[in-house]
Design a protein around this motif. Structure first.
Motif, mmCIF file in Angstrom:
data_model
loop_
_atom_site.group_PDB
_atom_site.id
_atom_site.type_symbol
_atom_site.label_atom_id
_atom_site.label_comp_id
_atom_site.label_asym_id
_atom_site.label_seq_id
_atom_site.Cartn_x
_atom_site.Cartn_y
_atom_site.Cartn_z
ATOM 1 N N PHE A 117 -42.298 -9.480 -2.596
ATOM 2 C CA PHE A 117 -43.585 -10.117 -2.315
ATOM 3 C C PHE A 117 -44.478 -10.163 -3.551
ATOM 4 C CE2 PHE A 117 -44.647 -5.704 -1.392
ATOM 5 C CZ PHE A 117 -45.951 -5.574 -1.828
ATOM 6 N N TRP A 118 -44.106 -9.436 -4.635
ATOM 7 C CA TRP A 118 -44.919 -9.472 -5.852
ATOM 8 C C TRP A 118 -44.265 -10.253 -6.987
ATOM 9 C CZ3 TRP A 118 -42.370 -4.992 -4.312
ATOM 10 C CH2 TRP A 118 -41.400 -4.504 -5.176
ATOM 11 N N SER A 119 -42.995 -10.608 -6.842
ATOM 12 C CA SER A 119 -42.302 -11.312 -7.917
ATOM 13 C C SER A 119 -41.217 -12.224 -7.343
ATOM 14 C CB SER A 119 -41.656 -10.296 -8.866
ATOM 15 O OG SER A 119 -40.850 -10.944 -9.833
ATOM 16 N N PRO A 120 -41.048 -13.408 -7.934
ATOM 17 C CA PRO A 120 -39.960 -14.287 -7.495
ATOM 18 C C PRO A 120 -38.569 -13.692 -7.729
ATOM 19 C CG PRO A 120 -41.535 -15.480 -8.879
ATOM 20 C CD PRO A 120 -41.904 -14.033 -8.944
ATOM 21 N N LEU A 121 -38.461 -12.792 -8.725
ATOM 22 C CA LEU A 121 -37.173 -12.167 -9.009
ATOM 23 C C LEU A 121 -37.441 -10.833 -9.715
ATOM 24 C CD1 LEU A 121 -34.183 -12.819 -8.592
ATOM 25 C CD2 LEU A 121 -34.147 -13.791 -10.891
ATOM 26 N N TYR A 122 -36.979 -9.744 -9.097
ATOM 27 C CA TYR A 122 -37.256 -8.395 -9.586
ATOM 28 C C TYR A 122 -36.042 -7.514 -9.373
ATOM 29 C CZ TYR A 122 -39.226 -3.674 -9.642
ATOM 30 O OH TYR A 122 -39.458 -2.355 -9.897
ATOM 31 N N GLY A 123 -35.768 -6.636 -10.329
ATOM 32 C CA GLY A 123 -34.691 -5.666 -10.181
ATOM 33 C C GLY A 123 -34.902 -4.486 -11.105
ATOM 34 N N GLN A 124 -34.136 -3.428 -10.874
ATOM 35 C CA GLN A 124 -34.227 -2.222 -11.698
ATOM 36 C C GLN A 124 -32.841 -1.842 -12.184
ATOM 37 O OE1 GLN A 124 -36.166 0.983 -9.606
ATOM 38 N NE2 GLN A 124 -37.832 -0.335 -8.924
ATOM 39 N N VAL A 125 -32.792 -1.412 -13.426
ATOM 40 C CA VAL A 125 -31.525 -1.010 -14.023
ATOM 41 C C VAL A 125 -31.770 0.132 -15.002
ATOM 42 C CG1 VAL A 125 -31.681 -2.772 -15.859
ATOM 43 C CG2 VAL A 125 -29.452 -1.851 -15.229
ATOM 44 N N GLN A 126 -30.824 1.074 -15.021
ATOM 45 C CA GLN A 126 -30.835 2.103 -16.052
ATOM 46 C C GLN A 126 -29.774 1.684 -17.064
ATOM 47 O OE1 GLN A 126 -29.251 6.204 -15.389
ATOM 48 N NE2 GLN A 126 -31.406 6.764 -15.667
ATOM 49 N N ASP A 127 -30.198 1.436 -18.303
ATOM 50 C CA ASP A 127 -29.245 0.948 -19.294
ATOM 51 C C ASP A 127 -28.306 2.048 -19.761
ATOM 52 O OD1 ASP A 127 -30.466 2.407 -21.394
ATOM 53 O OD2 ASP A 127 -31.629 0.692 -22.101
ATOM 54 N N LYS A 128 -27.362 1.683 -20.605
ATOM 55 C CA LYS A 128 -26.338 2.634 -21.041
ATOM 56 C C LYS A 128 -26.900 3.795 -21.860
ATOM 57 C CE LYS A 128 -24.943 -0.191 -25.001
ATOM 58 N NZ LYS A 128 -23.786 -0.914 -25.565
ATOM 59 N N PHE A 129 -28.166 3.709 -22.251
ATOM 60 C CA PHE A 129 -28.810 4.792 -22.990
ATOM 61 C C PHE A 129 -29.677 5.661 -22.083
ATOM 62 C CE2 PHE A 129 -28.161 1.261 -25.944
ATOM 63 C CZ PHE A 129 -27.285 1.861 -26.824
ATOM 64 N N GLY A 130 -29.692 5.355 -20.771
ATOM 65 C CA GLY A 130 -30.460 6.139 -19.814
ATOM 66 C C GLY A 130 -31.894 5.679 -19.635
ATOM 67 N N VAL A 131 -32.266 4.547 -20.237
ATOM 68 C CA VAL A 131 -33.625 4.018 -20.117
ATOM 69 C C VAL A 131 -33.730 3.181 -18.847
ATOM 70 C CG1 VAL A 131 -35.386 2.533 -21.175
ATOM 71 C CG2 VAL A 131 -33.939 3.987 -22.615
ATOM 72 N N THR A 132 -34.764 3.450 -18.050
ATOM 73 C CA THR A 132 -34.984 2.695 -16.816
ATOM 74 C C THR A 132 -35.842 1.472 -17.113
ATOM 75 O OG1 THR A 132 -34.833 4.697 -15.477
ATOM 76 C CG2 THR A 132 -35.945 2.792 -14.484
ATOM 77 N N TRP A 133 -35.363 0.308 -16.684
ATOM 78 C CA TRP A 133 -36.053 -0.967 -16.877
ATOM 79 C C TRP A 133 -36.380 -1.566 -15.522
ATOM 80 C CZ3 TRP A 133 -37.185 -2.870 -21.712
ATOM 81 C CH2 TRP A 133 -36.562 -2.242 -22.784
ATOM 82 N N GLN A 134 -37.601 -2.056 -15.378
ATOM 83 C CA GLN A 134 -38.014 -2.841 -14.222
ATOM 84 C C GLN A 134 -38.178 -4.275 -14.737
ATOM 85 O OE1 GLN A 134 -41.080 -1.215 -11.742
ATOM 86 N NE2 GLN A 134 -40.714 0.827 -12.526
ATOM 87 N N VAL A 135 -37.273 -5.143 -14.338
ATOM 88 C CA VAL A 135 -37.227 -6.509 -14.836
ATOM 89 C C VAL A 135 -37.867 -7.420 -13.810
ATOM 90 C CG1 VAL A 135 -35.692 -8.311 -15.712
ATOM 91 C CG2 VAL A 135 -35.094 -5.908 -16.059
ATOM 92 N N SER A 136 -38.869 -8.187 -14.243
ATOM 93 C CA SER A 136 -39.679 -8.936 -13.290
ATOM 94 C C SER A 136 -40.016 -10.324 -13.806
ATOM 95 C CB SER A 136 -40.988 -8.156 -13.045
ATOM 96 O OG SER A 136 -41.726 -8.721 -12.019
#
Length: 142
Positions: A117-136
């Motif tokens: 409801f806040w973004s047309p396309l949103y997801g979360q991923v922890q990259d191979k270095f352990g960093v958490t990304w919220q992609v929006s």
């Protein structure tokens, strides 16, 4: 086009206090604050009473920078090291898919890309270095 990245803090049920703390300590301006109780109700997944006042998403301006914050959902654990992630704001769904796909290589998808409801396309991923990304993907009015 990637429009920017923002530090994203995750708290464990004390998000309201954290917002007040950073507002005072950093002379931050609270741009928005939504709680889990503000979410549209879903009869299949009702929001438990203990979640209603937890911070779903807070957005603060600190000088010329931005800071975002949310609480964990009751029952979710907060691992040491997961308190700070990075939100990446993107102008189009196509670029969002591209960035998310690249960040996912050898990483761990914790929330598949989806419309919210806040973004047309949103997801979360922890990259191979352990960093958490919220992609929006930004909405038209952002």
């Amino acid at each position: 086009m990637v429009k920017g990245i923002i530090a994203y803090i995750v708290t464990d049920g004390n998000g309201q206090d954290a917002v007040k703390f950073y507002e005072d300590a950093l002379d931050a301006q609270v741009l928005s604050l939504q709680t889990f109780g503000d979410m549209p109700e879903n009869p299949e997944h009702p929001t438990p009473p203990e979640a209603k006042d937890r911070v779903l998403h807070a957005h603060l301006r600190v000088g010329e920078n931005e800071l975002m914050l949310s609480d964990t959902f009751p029952g979710s654990s907060l691992k040491l090291g997961d308190q700070v992630g990075i939100a990446v704001m993107i102008s189009t769904p196509e670029k969002t898919k591209d960035v998310f796909g690249k960040l996912s290589i050898d990483g761990l998808v914790t929330m598949e890309l989806q419309q919210t409801f806040w973004s047309p396309l949103y997801g979360q991923v922890q990259d191979k270095f352990g960093v958490t990304w919220q992609v929006s993907t930004l909405t038209q009015d952002e």
